[in-house]
Write an enzyme that holds these catalytic residues in place. Structure first.
Site, PDB file in Angstrom:
ATOM      1  N   ASP A 200       0.833  -1.212   0.000  1.00 48.03           N
ATOM      2  CA  ASP A 200       0.000   0.000   0.000  1.00 48.03           C
ATOM      3  C   ASP A 200       0.865   1.258   0.000  1.00 48.03           C
ATOM      4  O   ASP A 200       1.984   1.248   0.516  1.00 48.03           O
ATOM      5  CB  ASP A 200      -0.911  -0.028   1.245  1.00 48.03           C
ATOM      6  CG  ASP A 200      -2.090   0.916   1.105  1.00 48.03           C
ATOM      7  OD1 ASP A 200      -2.364   1.389  -0.019  1.00 48.03           O
ATOM      8  OD2 ASP A 200      -2.748   1.183   2.132  1.00 48.03           O
TER       9      ASP A 200
ATOM     10  N   HIS B  91       2.351   3.364  -8.996  1.00 51.75           N
ATOM     11  CA  HIS B  91       2.187   1.926  -9.250  1.00 51.75           C
ATOM     12  C   HIS B  91       3.385   1.383 -10.022  1.00 51.75           C
ATOM     13  O   HIS B  91       3.884   0.301  -9.758  1.00 51.75           O
ATOM     14  CB  HIS B  91       0.898   1.666 -10.024  1.00 51.75           C
ATOM     15  CG  HIS B  91      -0.345   2.088  -9.279  1.00 51.75           C
ATOM     16  ND1 HIS B  91      -0.550   1.780  -7.958  1.00 51.75           N
ATOM     17  CD2 HIS B  91      -1.431   2.821  -9.661  1.00 51.75           C
ATOM     18  CE1 HIS B  91      -1.716   2.287  -7.574  1.00 51.75           C
ATOM     19  NE2 HIS B  91      -2.268   2.923  -8.583  1.00 51.75           N
TER      20      HIS B  91
ATOM     21  N   LEU C 225      10.624 -20.634  -4.072  1.00 54.48           N
ATOM     22  CA  LEU C 225       9.665 -19.707  -3.446  1.00 54.48           C
ATOM     23  C   LEU C 225       8.340 -19.794  -4.183  1.00 54.48           C
ATOM     24  O   LEU C 225       8.299 -19.730  -5.409  1.00 54.48           O
ATOM     25  CB  LEU C 225      10.198 -18.265  -3.547  1.00 54.48           C
ATOM     26  CG  LEU C 225       9.245 -17.176  -3.028  1.00 54.48           C
ATOM     27  CD1 LEU C 225       9.236 -17.154  -1.499  1.00 54.48           C
ATOM     28  CD2 LEU C 225       9.618 -15.801  -3.561  1.00 54.48           C
TER      29      LEU C 225
HETATM   30  C1  IPE Z   1      -5.508  -2.636  -0.090  1.00 51.23           C
HETATM   31  O1  IPE Z   1      -5.151  -1.311  -0.255  1.00 51.23           O
HETATM   32  C2  IPE Z   1      -5.459  -3.349  -1.406  1.00 51.23           C
HETATM   33  C3  IPE Z   1      -4.125  -3.531  -1.940  1.00 51.23           C
HETATM   34  C4  IPE Z   1      -3.008  -3.165  -1.393  1.00 51.23           C
HETATM   35  C5  IPE Z   1      -4.071  -4.206  -3.197  1.00 51.23           C
HETATM   36  P1  IPE Z   1      -6.251  -0.168  -0.457  1.00 51.23           P
HETATM   37  O2  IPE Z   1      -5.504   1.098  -0.602  1.00 51.23           O
HETATM   38  O3  IPE Z   1      -7.187  -0.539  -1.547  1.00 51.23           O
HETATM   39  O4  IPE Z   1      -7.040  -0.236   0.937  1.00 51.23           O
HETATM   40  P2  IPE Z   1      -7.810   0.880   1.738  1.00 51.23           P
HETATM   41  O5  IPE Z   1      -8.801   1.482   0.811  1.00 51.23           O
HETATM   42  O6  IPE Z   1      -6.786   1.875   2.190  1.00 51.23           O
HETATM   43  O7  IPE Z   1      -8.420   0.153   2.896  1.00 51.23           O
HETATM   44  C1  IPE Z   2      -1.531   0.272  -3.334  1.00 51.59           C
HETATM   45  O1  IPE Z   2      -1.354   1.635  -3.396  1.00 51.59           O
HETATM   46  C2  IPE Z   2      -1.800  -0.334  -4.701  1.00 51.59           C
HETATM   47  C3  IPE Z   2      -3.189  -0.739  -4.913  1.00 51.59           C
HETATM   48  C4  IPE Z   2      -4.131  -0.737  -4.024  1.00 51.59           C
HETATM   49  C5  IPE Z   2      -3.540  -1.180  -6.246  1.00 51.59           C
HETATM   50  P1  IPE Z   2      -2.570   2.651  -3.399  1.00 51.59           P
HETATM   51  O2  IPE Z   2      -2.959   2.907  -4.802  1.00 51.59           O
HETATM   52  O3  IPE Z   2      -3.675   2.171  -2.529  1.00 51.59           O
HETATM   53  O4  IPE Z   2      -1.883   3.943  -2.768  1.00 51.59           O
HETATM   54  P2  IPE Z   2      -2.467   4.920  -1.676  1.00 51.59           P
HETATM   55  O5  IPE Z   2      -2.971   4.083  -0.556  1.00 51.59           O
HETATM   56  O6  IPE Z   2      -3.572   5.684  -2.335  1.00 51.59           O
HETATM   57  O7  IPE Z   2      -1.313   5.779  -1.291  1.00 51.59           O
HETATM   58 MG    MG Z   3      -4.075   2.401  -0.572  1.00 52.01          MG
END
Ligand code: IPE
Ligand code: IPE
Ligand code: MG
Length: 238
Positions: A15, A32, A126
């Site tokens: 995240d 990303h 792995l």
């Molecule tokens: C969780 O992150 C999903 C992934 C890392 C793929 P999100 O960014 O979607 O989760 P919330 O919205 O902060 O709970």
């Molecule tokens: C995690 O990063 C990747 C996915 C959930 C696909 P985010 O896109 O949720 O990044 P933040 O949480 O908005 O910083």
């Molecule tokens: Mg996120």
């Protein structure tokens, strides 16, 4: 080498990509893209540490509700990651599985996923599980449906539906539960990830944003894990 017990199975909620991009005044997809390098770090760090299973949360069912442009950027990156890494993963002895509802992926995405699973099938070092279009509640509901079907067909008895029966129908059935869960970007929640499997997993939250994650972050998490006392509800032998 790390001094104590190595978690056999590590799961990571990757995240913070959007915030990483925001901090640099870049559009979210740049975060990303930067996150791909961190995936490589996690895989190599896991191999070096002797972790056997690495389960990464890459895209949730709820993430389908993001803007279409961000979703298509993520799906393109998935295909690009597989095209770029498949040979390296195979050479490293990594076996890839993709967990989740792949019927929602594009035809190209599904083909890429099938390719990486096929071409890494001999990997023994792995197991790398990529959770894509994954929802833990969805996974549990699916397990219930599969069991109900067997009861209706008469191949399973109602009294045989126990914890083990449910476990055996989860996407993660081939592997044991995670020993360690890492979440980056400081959020202290599970966001519908492995709700069943994390019952006794050690949790580690780091403020590091996913694109900045590297082997050292993984090492720090494992060192922290090694200081934990896992009791599984029992009392400590003294
Ligand atoms: C969780 O992150 C999903 C992934 C890392 C793929 P999100 O960014 O979607 O989760 P919330 O919205 O902060 O709970
Ligand atoms: C995690 O990063 C990747 C996915 C959930 C696909 P985010 O896109 O949720 O990044 P933040 O949480 O908005 O910083
Ligand atoms: Mg996120």
């Amino acid at each position: 080498m790390l001094p104590g017990p190595i978690p056999r199975h590590v799961a990571i909620i990757m995240d913070g990509n959007g915030r990483w991009a925001n901090e640099r005044r870049l559009p979210r997809p740049f975060g990303h893209r930067a996150g791909m390098k961190a995936v490589r770090e996690a895989v190599e760090g896991a191999i070096d540490a002797g972790v056997e299973v690495l389960t990464l949360f890459a895209f949730s069912e709820e993430n389908w509700n993001r803007p279409a442009l961000e979703i298509s950027a993520l799906m393109d990156l998935l295909e690009e990651y597989i095209a770029r890494e498949v040979a390296e993963l195979r050479d490293q002895g990594v076996r890839v599985h993709v967990l989740g509802d792949r019927s929602r992926l594009t035809a190209g995405g599904r083909a890429a996923v099938e390719r990486v699973e096929r071409e890494t099938a001999a990997g023994e070092k792995l197991s790398l599980n990529l959770c894509i279009s994954y929802s833990s509640r969805g996974e549990i509901a699916r397990a219930a449906r599969l069991l109900a079907e067997e009861v209706l067909k008469g191949t399973k008895k109602l009294e045989d539906i126990d914890e083990e029966a449910i476990r055996s129908k989860l996407y993660t059935a081939p592997w044991g539960d995670p020993d360690l869960l890492i979440r980056t970007s400081g959020e202290q929640r599970l966001s519908n990830f492995l709700l069943w499997q994390l019952a006794y997993t050690e949790l580690y939250v780091t403020p590091v944003l996913w694109p900045d994650f590297n082997r050292r972050t993984l090492r720090d998490a494992i060192l922290d894990y090694q200081r934990r006392e896992r009791r599984f509800g029992k009392v400590t032998a003294s």
